[in-house]
Structure formats: C-alpha cells, structure tokens
Design a protein around this motif. Structure first.
Motif, PDB file in Angstrom:
ATOM      1  N   LYS A 255       0.841  -1.210   0.000  1.00 41.18           N
ATOM      2  CA  LYS A 255       0.000   0.000   0.000  1.00 41.18           C
ATOM      3  C   LYS A 255       0.872   1.255   0.000  1.00 41.18           C
ATOM      4  N   LYS A 256       1.857   1.288   0.880  1.00 44.33           N
ATOM      5  CA  LYS A 256       2.720   2.480   0.971  1.00 44.33           C
ATOM      6  C   LYS A 256       3.566   2.646  -0.282  1.00 44.33           C
ATOM      7  N   ARG A 257       4.030   1.520  -0.836  1.00 44.12           N
ATOM      8  CA  ARG A 257       4.862   1.590  -2.035  1.00 44.12           C
ATOM      9  C   ARG A 257       4.067   2.136  -3.219  1.00 44.12           C
ATOM     10  N   GLU A 261       4.164   6.352  -5.296  1.00 47.80           N
ATOM     11  CA  GLU A 261       4.271   6.714  -6.708  1.00 47.80           C
ATOM     12  C   GLU A 261       3.461   7.965  -7.026  1.00 47.80           C
ATOM     13  N   GLY A 262       2.467   8.256  -6.173  1.00 47.24           N
ATOM     14  CA  GLY A 262       1.716   9.504  -6.311  1.00 47.24           C
ATOM     15  C   GLY A 262       0.560   9.468  -7.269  1.00 47.24           C
ATOM     16  N   LYS A 263       0.230   8.285  -7.808  1.00 51.92           N
ATOM     17  CA  LYS A 263      -0.863   8.206  -8.793  1.00 51.92           C
ATOM     18  C   LYS A 263      -2.146   7.612  -8.232  1.00 51.92           C
ATOM     19  N   HIS A 264      -2.023   6.781  -7.210  1.00 56.43           N
ATOM     20  CA  HIS A 264      -3.183   6.020  -6.748  1.00 56.43           C
ATOM     21  C   HIS A 264      -3.226   5.959  -5.223  1.00 56.43           C
ATOM     22  N   LEU A 265      -4.447   5.809  -4.701  1.00 58.71           N
ATOM     23  CA  LEU A 265      -4.684   5.513  -3.289  1.00 58.71           C
ATOM     24  C   LEU A 265      -5.291   4.124  -3.183  1.00 58.71           C
ATOM     25  N   TYR A 536      -7.951   5.098  11.069  1.00 56.62           N
ATOM     26  CA  TYR A 536      -6.514   4.881  10.863  1.00 56.62           C
ATOM     27  C   TYR A 536      -6.206   4.712   9.371  1.00 56.62           C
ATOM     28  N   LEU A 537      -7.015   3.901   8.697  1.00 54.08           N
ATOM     29  CA  LEU A 537      -6.789   3.683   7.272  1.00 54.08           C
ATOM     30  C   LEU A 537      -6.970   4.975   6.484  1.00 54.08           C
ATOM     31  N   GLU A 538      -7.932   5.795   6.897  1.00 52.01           N
ATOM     32  CA  GLU A 538      -8.154   7.089   6.241  1.00 52.01           C
ATOM     33  C   GLU A 538      -6.937   7.992   6.428  1.00 52.01           C
ATOM     34  N   ARG A 539      -6.404   8.021   7.628  1.00 51.12           N
ATOM     35  CA  ARG A 539      -5.268   8.908   7.915  1.00 51.12           C
ATOM     36  C   ARG A 539      -3.975   8.410   7.281  1.00 51.12           C
ATOM     37  N   SER A 540      -3.868   7.066   7.151  1.00 53.93           N
ATOM     38  CA  SER A 540      -2.598   6.511   6.674  1.00 53.93           C
ATOM     39  C   SER A 540      -2.426   6.653   5.170  1.00 53.93           C
ATOM     40  N   GLY A 541      -3.513   6.966   4.458  1.00 54.45           N
ATOM     41  CA  GLY A 541      -3.424   7.082   3.005  1.00 54.45           C
ATOM     42  C   GLY A 541      -2.738   8.372   2.590  1.00 54.45           C
ATOM     43  N   TRP A 542      -1.799   8.256   1.660  1.00 52.67           N
ATOM     44  CA  TRP A 542      -1.120   9.439   1.111  1.00 52.67           C
ATOM     45  C   TRP A 542      -2.084  10.162   0.182  1.00 52.67           C
ATOM     46  N   ARG A 543      -2.224  11.485   0.334  1.00 49.27           N
ATOM     47  CA  ARG A 543      -3.172  12.246  -0.475  1.00 49.27           C
ATOM     48  C   ARG A 543      -2.477  13.416  -1.147  1.00 49.27           C
ATOM     49  N   PRO A 544      -2.397  13.383  -2.479  1.00 50.58           N
ATOM     50  CA  PRO A 544      -1.771  14.493  -3.187  1.00 50.58           C
ATOM     51  C   PRO A 544      -2.570  15.778  -2.992  1.00 50.58           C
ATOM     52  N   GLN A 545      -1.866  16.877  -3.003  1.00 50.67           N
ATOM     53  CA  GLN A 545      -2.490  18.172  -2.759  1.00 50.67           C
ATOM     54  C   GLN A 545      -3.583  18.444  -3.798  1.00 50.67           C
ATOM     55  N   GLY A 546      -4.736  18.907  -3.320  1.00 53.72           N
ATOM     56  CA  GLY A 546      -5.810  19.311  -4.222  1.00 53.72           C
ATOM     57  C   GLY A 546      -6.770  18.198  -4.579  1.00 53.72           C
TER      58      GLY A 546
END
Length: 580
Positions: A255-257, A261-265, A536-546
């Motif tokens: 999931k973190k990997r 990459e910045g394209k997907h959650l 926790y799962l909501e907070r742990s997800g990487w979210r690109p700006q905007g």
C-alpha cells in the motif's frame, strides 16, 4: 425463524454457578442442539443394531454420519449441483430458485456473504432473516434465512436450501460444517454451488442418502486473460488493479509503495480486518467517485465480496499456512484470479499477472489445470457422543476426552476428522476451571484466535469469571472509553485483537445470554473498534495536494485524542490462568 433452541443449562461444577440453572441459547459452531436430540434417537437405533450384532456399542464409530439426521432422511431430496469456475453464474441460478420458494435457507462460508444474500432477498420483497454466530436480524414473518454454514438449522423443513462454496467440504478446519449442511438440511430441493472438483465426492456421499442428484456445469461468463508479461515497475499500476499478498505486513508495505508513486490511493482487505471494515473498504474501491482506485488484499477476496477488479496481480505465489511457507495451490490461484473481470461490472474482461516474471509459469499452468479432485469431506463428532464418551471414561476434563475420542474414531474412506489442534489448545486452558463439560465444549468451539495473545487473554478472563460467578460483566474486564485511534501498524494490530475479544463476548452472549448479559455494550464497542480502524486507514493514506477526499456515505467519527501505546494493556486485567 430462530435457529436457536432454548435449553436448560447443565449444572456447573462451580459452587457459584451450580446454585441455579439458567437458560442457554445453544447454536454451536459444530452442531445445533436439535442435532443432540436427533443423535439420541439415531444413536439408540444404531446401538440396538450393533448390540444384536456384537453385543457392544462403539461410540467412536463415525462410519455412517448420514444417519445422524433422521429428518433429512425422511425426505427424498432433489439435490442440484451447480458447479463451475468463479464468475460463472452458478450461485445466481441457485438463488433464483431460493427467491421463488415458499421457504428456504442460504448457507454461506462467510458473514459477509450471508449478509449480502439477506439484503438481496429483502430487497426483492422476500423477507429474510440474517443469522450468524455474532449477529441476529430477524424479520417478522420471514420464512427464509441467510446464515453462515455453521448456523444451519437441520430440524426445520424448507422447500429450498442453498449451500455455497461446497468445495470447502474438504477444508481441514471447517469442512465438517459443510458436511453437516449437506447431509442434514431438510429441504425438498437442495442447491449446492462450487468447484467441479467436489462433484465425485458429493455423489458418493449422497449415494447413502437416497437423494436424487443432478449436476449442472457452468462456463465463465466473462473472459479471464492471463498476461504474458509481469507487472514490472510499480509505476505500471492502474485504476482497477488488485495486488494480492498473504501477510498483513506485506499488505501495508505494498500500500505504501503504491501510494508513494503519487498516482493512486489504496483500499485494503484482509482476514483480520473487522467484517464491517472490509465491506467499507471494498465499497470505496468499487465507487467511481472515490479516490481509492487500487486494492491491496489477501486471499480474503477469494469469496464474499463483489469487487470491480480489472486486473489481479500476484505479488508472490507463496503463502504461510500456519505451518510452513508453501506455493499456492491450483484451487487457490484459480479462486483468487477469477475475481478479475466480474460479469456486469465496468471491467468486462479480467486480466491476471504477477509482479515477478519467475512466478508466471506457475500462474499460467494453474489456470490451465483443473482443480485436484476433493477426496474426503470433514467430519466432527456431536457433543452428545463426546458427552457419552466422557461418562464412559469417568472424566469431565475435555482435553483428554476429545483427544482420546479422535484417536479412536473410525471413519469411512470418504471422510476425515476436522483439524482440532486449536480446539485442543483451548480445552487445555478451560480444563483449569471448574466448569461442566458442556460449558467447556462451548468455549472450545467459540471463535477465539488461539494465535492472538490478546484474544486468548480475553477468553481466559471470560472462562474464569464465568466459573467463579456464573456471570461475566464486560465492564469488569474491558474499560469502555479507552479505545483510541492507533498511530502505528502494531497498534492497529492490537485494536484488531480487541475487536476479536468483543466479538467473542457477543458470540458467547447468544449461547449463554443470562451469563453474558452485556451484548449491546460489546456490540457498540465493537463498532467503535471498526470505526477507529477505518479512521486509521483514512489517515494513513497518502493524499496528493488538491485531490478530493472520499466523502460519500457515513464517515468515521474523527477522534483526535493522542494514543497511549500502553493503553491496550489496560483493556484487560491481569489474568491468573488458574481458577480462584
């Protein structure tokens, strides 16, 4: 209709509990109480038959389990085997017959599936109860029920019954429940769905019952294409992909990997997630308006969830099965791979590949192969037999009773005894407390995770308090209000364990309601656990700006308190493993 039958509880050997008998709701994970009464009748018949032949009745003779269910044997059932690969419409056909019946029951392998079918029937105006080990939702006037297979009622007459995923009859730990449903359901029509690998065994088993068996084969409704190239770079991940791995740590690493990459959650689905959380994670993955467009999952996706997957990607073809690290079986690979390209979804063609090129040969050869024929079905003795056996040996210690019985058990070539390793471990624990055999049996068949320290600690507390006082108040063991959002994966794992303990309390409350009276408190705390895990799962997800957050549907409550790592140790008091 209630599956449970009220009994008078057997007197406890504890001085605190033996003073009064209480009503017990008994619907065990192995056999319902109705089985015990029917076993008495059929056992007596076998006793006299055997007595005249050899002047000796052998309690460990399990060679004719079909006679344990005299009500089913009174019928000449029409049994329809609906068999084919994943996504072939076999279960759909069986459910259409269930919908059209005047009364019926669906028996599935998972609570998620049971809930889905109950919702489906109620939606088409067929009132349907939901009955699982941890929940009851009974609809007034309903003549249909959707149940987990362990909860199947073998005393009620139905016009139609459905057993899903019948290949699990060969499962070492749960196969006996499918055998019980197959032999014991009392229905005019019995529709059995699953892998063709189970057909020869089922036909042999049902020869003894006199049922009329018809086999209907199905083909997959949408194409499944094994790709010739591996995934390669993780930058090649695309929306609709599902990466499969077989450890909790591996899931969060992937999931973190992917998110780096910045394209997907990513949504995540794995076995130890609470069922409610698994459903919500799957819902977010399926929803086009969600940012969560990639799924990382274990083999928990193999059944029980409808998922809009474009491509299954195996990150590994190895799995630790509790004993060793081994290659996936043909059946496992086909079950998981078949989840891609669900018929009627936005991905009409499913694809499957691997992360590493070296895994492709096993994937391709497995998809071309038929699943190995299932040779034997699981079996387990009824409590009635175990009780008689304990009297014969003059002991109320459940561990030696079960161990000796299993050593002596005689089976036909079509059956095997279920793996009882975990049950024996629980038996060794509860034998330390002054409990009756029946109570020990209930604890032994309860859904405790014996490999989870917190879960075992909860079990010991429940058994100890029950033995000492005959009543278990949740607040004496668990401190409501101490649950908080975890910050690390380890803390998340601990919270999942607490959820298991609360589920155990709810399970016990349905079987010993007077002695476990705090079901509503346990259920509400269980819901809070699920909510905190979702947070926790909501907070742990990487979210690109905007990028917009997923906001549709009910949102988890935002609990912003700091999490104290030692907090979980306060949930359950220190345990003295011996009786007081």
């Amino acid at each position: 209709m209630a599956v449970a039958v009220l009994l008078r509880q057997r007197a406890l050997s504890s001085p605190h509990a033996a003073s009064s008998c209480r009503n017990v709701v008994y619907t065990s994970g192995l056999f319902s109480n109705s089985d015990l009464h029917s076993m008495v009748n059929s056992t007596n018949l076998r006793f006299w038959r055997t007595y005249h032949n050899s002047a000796k009745f052998d309690l460990t003779d399990l060679t004719h389990p079909h006679i344990w269910y005299p009500k089913a044997r009174e019928k000449k059932r029409n049994v329809f085997l609906h068999v084919g690969p994943t996504n072939s419409g076999k279960t759909y056909s069986a459910l259409k017959r269930l919908e059209a019946s005047s009364s019926g029951v669906y028996c599935g392998p998972l609570r998620l599936l049971a809930r889905e079918i109950a919702q489906r029937l109620n939606k088409v105006n067929v009132p349907c109860n939901l009955i699982t080990g941890q929940e009851r939702d009974e609809i007034e006037g309903a003549k249909h029920s959707s149940v987990t297979v362990e909860m199947a009622d073998v005393t009620t007459d139905y016009q139609c019954a459905v057993i899903d995923e019948i290949q699990m009859v060969g499962c070492k730990s749960r196969g006996y429940s499918f055998t019980r449903a197959l032999l014991g359901l009392c229905s005019d029509e019995l529709h059995v769905c699953g892998d063709p690998a189970a057909v020869p065994l089922i036909q042999r088993i049902l020869e003894a019952t006199g049922d009329v068996v018809t086999v209907q084969y199905y083909e997959r409704l949408s194409p499944l294409v094994p790709l010739k190239s591996p995934l390669g770079s993780f930058s090649n991940i695309k929306a609709g992909d599902c990466l499969v791995t077989f450890s909790r740590r591996g899931i969060y690493t992937l999931k973190k990997r992917i998110e780096r990459e910045g394209k997907h959650l990513c949504s995540v689905v794995y076995g130890s997630l609470p069922p409610e959380t698994r459903t919500k994670q799957a819902t977010m993955f399926n929803d086009d308006t969600s940012d969560l467009d990639v799924l990382v999952a274990s083999d928990a996706i193999g059944m029980g969830l409808n998922l809009n997957i474009s491509r299954i990607i195996f990150s590994t073809m190895m799995k630790f099965d509790g004993f060793c690290n081994r290659e996936l079986t043909v059946a496992e690979i086909k079950q998981i791979a078949g989840r891609a390209g669900r018929y009627g979804s936005k991905f009409p063609v499913g694809e499957v590949t691997c992360v590493d090129a070296e895994d492709l040969p096993l994937l391709h050869s497995s998809l071309k192969s038929a699943s190995p024929i299932i040779e034997r079905a699981g079996l387990f003795p009824t409590f009635d037999l175990l009780s008689l056996y304990s009297r014969l040996h003059g002991t109320d210690f459940f561990h030696p009773v079960l161990e000796r019985f299993l050593e002596k058990a005689k089976l036909s070539p079509d059956y095997f005894i279920a793996d009882c390793e975990d049950m024996l471990k629980v038996a060794a624990i509860v034998d330390d407390f002054p409990l009756g055999l029946y109570d020990k049996y209930l604890f032994c068949i309860s859904p405790v995770d014996i490999r989870d320290d917190i879960s075992v600690q909860g079990l010991v507390q429940f058994a100890e308090n029950y033995a000492r006082k005959g009543i278990v108040r949740l607040k004496e063991i668990f401190t409501p209000g101490t649950l908080q959002v975890p910050k690390t994966d380890n803390q998340l794992k601990e919270l999942e364990s607490v959820h298991k303990v609360l589920e155990l309390y709810v399970w016990l409350s349905f079987r010993m309601d007077d002695s476990f009276p705090d079901r509503e408190v346990a259920a509400s705390q269980k819901s809070i656990c699920s909510m905190l895990i979702e947070e926790y799962l909501e907070r742990s997800g990487w979210r690109p700006q905007g990028r917009r957050k997923f906001l549709r549907g009910p949102q988890p409550q935002k609990l912003l308190q700091e999490y104290d790592e030692s907090q979980l140790r306060k949930y359950f008091q220190e345990v003295n493993p011996g009786p007081k």
